[in-house]
Design a protein around this motif. Sequence first.
Motif, short mmCIF file in Angstrom:
data_model
loop_
_atom_site.label_atom_id
_atom_site.label_comp_id
_atom_site.label_asym_id
_atom_site.label_seq_id
_atom_site.Cartn_x
_atom_site.Cartn_y
_atom_site.Cartn_z
N PRO A 5 -58.62 -3.34 -40.53
CA PRO A 5 -57.62 -2.85 -39.57
C PRO A 5 -56.31 -3.61 -39.59
N PHE A 6 -56.33 -4.95 -39.70
CA PHE A 6 -55.07 -5.68 -39.69
C PHE A 6 -54.27 -5.42 -40.95
N GLN A 7 -54.92 -5.07 -42.06
CA GLN A 7 -54.19 -4.74 -43.28
C GLN A 7 -53.48 -3.40 -43.10
N ASN A 8 -54.13 -2.44 -42.44
CA ASN A 8 -53.47 -1.16 -42.17
C ASN A 8 -52.24 -1.38 -41.30
N TYR A 9 -52.38 -2.21 -40.30
CA TYR A 9 -51.25 -2.48 -39.40
C TYR A 9 -50.09 -3.09 -40.19
N TRP A 33 -51.41 9.17 -35.33
CA TRP A 33 -52.56 8.85 -36.18
C TRP A 33 -53.83 9.22 -35.44
N CYS A 34 -54.91 9.39 -36.16
CA CYS A 34 -56.20 9.61 -35.53
C CYS A 34 -57.27 8.86 -36.31
N LEU A 35 -58.21 8.33 -35.59
CA LEU A 35 -59.32 7.61 -36.16
C LEU A 35 -60.53 8.53 -36.08
N VAL A 36 -61.11 8.85 -37.21
CA VAL A 36 -62.21 9.80 -37.23
C VAL A 36 -63.49 9.13 -37.72
N GLU A 37 -64.57 9.73 -37.32
CA GLU A 37 -65.88 9.30 -37.76
C GLU A 37 -66.60 10.54 -38.26
N HIS A 38 -67.23 10.43 -39.39
CA HIS A 38 -67.97 11.57 -39.95
C HIS A 38 -69.44 11.43 -39.60
N ASN A 52 -64.52 3.56 -31.14
CA ASN A 52 -63.59 2.45 -31.31
C ASN A 52 -62.17 3.00 -31.29
N ASN A 53 -61.37 2.60 -30.31
CA ASN A 53 -60.00 3.11 -30.19
C ASN A 53 -58.99 1.97 -30.23
N PRO A 54 -58.71 1.42 -31.39
CA PRO A 54 -57.72 0.35 -31.45
C PRO A 54 -56.31 0.92 -31.31
N ALA A 55 -55.39 0.09 -30.90
CA ALA A 55 -53.99 0.50 -30.81
C ALA A 55 -53.30 0.21 -32.13
N MET A 56 -52.32 1.05 -32.47
CA MET A 56 -51.54 0.83 -33.67
C MET A 56 -50.07 0.72 -33.26
N TRP A 57 -49.42 -0.32 -33.76
CA TRP A 57 -48.04 -0.60 -33.41
C TRP A 57 -47.19 -0.56 -34.67
N ILE A 58 -45.91 -0.22 -34.50
CA ILE A 58 -45.02 -0.17 -35.65
C ILE A 58 -43.66 -0.78 -35.28
N GLN A 67 -45.86 1.40 -29.83
CA GLN A 67 -47.21 1.90 -30.07
C GLN A 67 -47.15 3.34 -30.59
N VAL A 68 -47.92 3.61 -31.62
CA VAL A 68 -47.99 4.93 -32.23
C VAL A 68 -49.05 5.75 -31.49
N HIS A 69 -48.74 7.02 -31.21
CA HIS A 69 -49.68 7.89 -30.48
C HIS A 69 -50.95 8.10 -31.30
N GLN A 70 -52.06 8.12 -30.61
CA GLN A 70 -53.33 8.42 -31.25
C GLN A 70 -53.87 9.72 -30.68
N TYR A 71 -54.29 10.63 -31.56
CA TYR A 71 -54.84 11.91 -31.14
C TYR A 71 -56.27 12.06 -31.61
N ASN A 72 -56.98 13.00 -30.99
CA ASN A 72 -58.34 13.34 -31.43
C ASN A 72 -58.25 14.15 -32.73
N PRO A 73 -59.31 14.16 -33.53
CA PRO A 73 -59.27 14.94 -34.78
C PRO A 73 -59.07 16.44 -34.58
N SER A 74 -59.38 16.95 -33.40
CA SER A 74 -59.22 18.39 -33.16
C SER A 74 -57.83 18.74 -32.64
N HIS A 75 -56.98 17.75 -32.40
CA HIS A 75 -55.63 18.00 -31.89
C HIS A 75 -54.72 18.44 -33.04
N ALA A 76 -54.14 19.62 -32.90
CA ALA A 76 -53.24 20.13 -33.93
C ALA A 76 -51.81 19.75 -33.60
N GLN A 77 -51.10 19.26 -34.60
CA GLN A 77 -49.71 18.86 -34.45
C GLN A 77 -48.89 19.68 -35.43
#
Length: 153
Positions: A5-9, A33-38, A52-58, A67-77
């Motif tokens: 996670p810290f590398q992604n940040y 961004w969205c964090l998904v689990e299969h 797990n819902n970590p925050a992502m900052w830019i 902070q970057v918005h996080q959505y559910n995988p079913s949320h269409a943008q």
Amino acid sequence: MLLKPFQNYNKLSNYGKGLVCYRGQLAISKTYWCLVEHKWQNSAWKMTNTTNNPAMWIHTHTPNPIQVHQYNPSHAQESFGVFIAPDRTKTQQVQHMRQQANTWADHIRTGRLRQHEVSIALQTTILKQLEYPLATLDLTYQECEYIQRPVFQ
């Protein structure tokens, strides 16, 4: 190799700083961004919300990270004129296309156009509008019928 996670940040943060250096800027309102689990369900992999819902900052042009918005995988943008969800949910796109067809049909019904003018308007406006997102969607025959029904009534 999976990224930690810290590398992604760090990568996202460096991307934002690089844009600022080149006079670019991230549109935070369009960044998400969205964090998904299969999970294996009913003989197929399904995307689900993760616990797990970590925050992502830019970093942008401001001194403090945003902070970057996080959505559910079913949320269409909306992206490039098409509503896309990571889990391929297309309900919002179908409703959007149906609304476009309804609006066009209402305008045609209340206008004073001749039959050949309506035919030209059909081919040059609404059909092109409805055709544009088809390359990115896998609509069923029933969904296509539902979308275009107001146009051909």
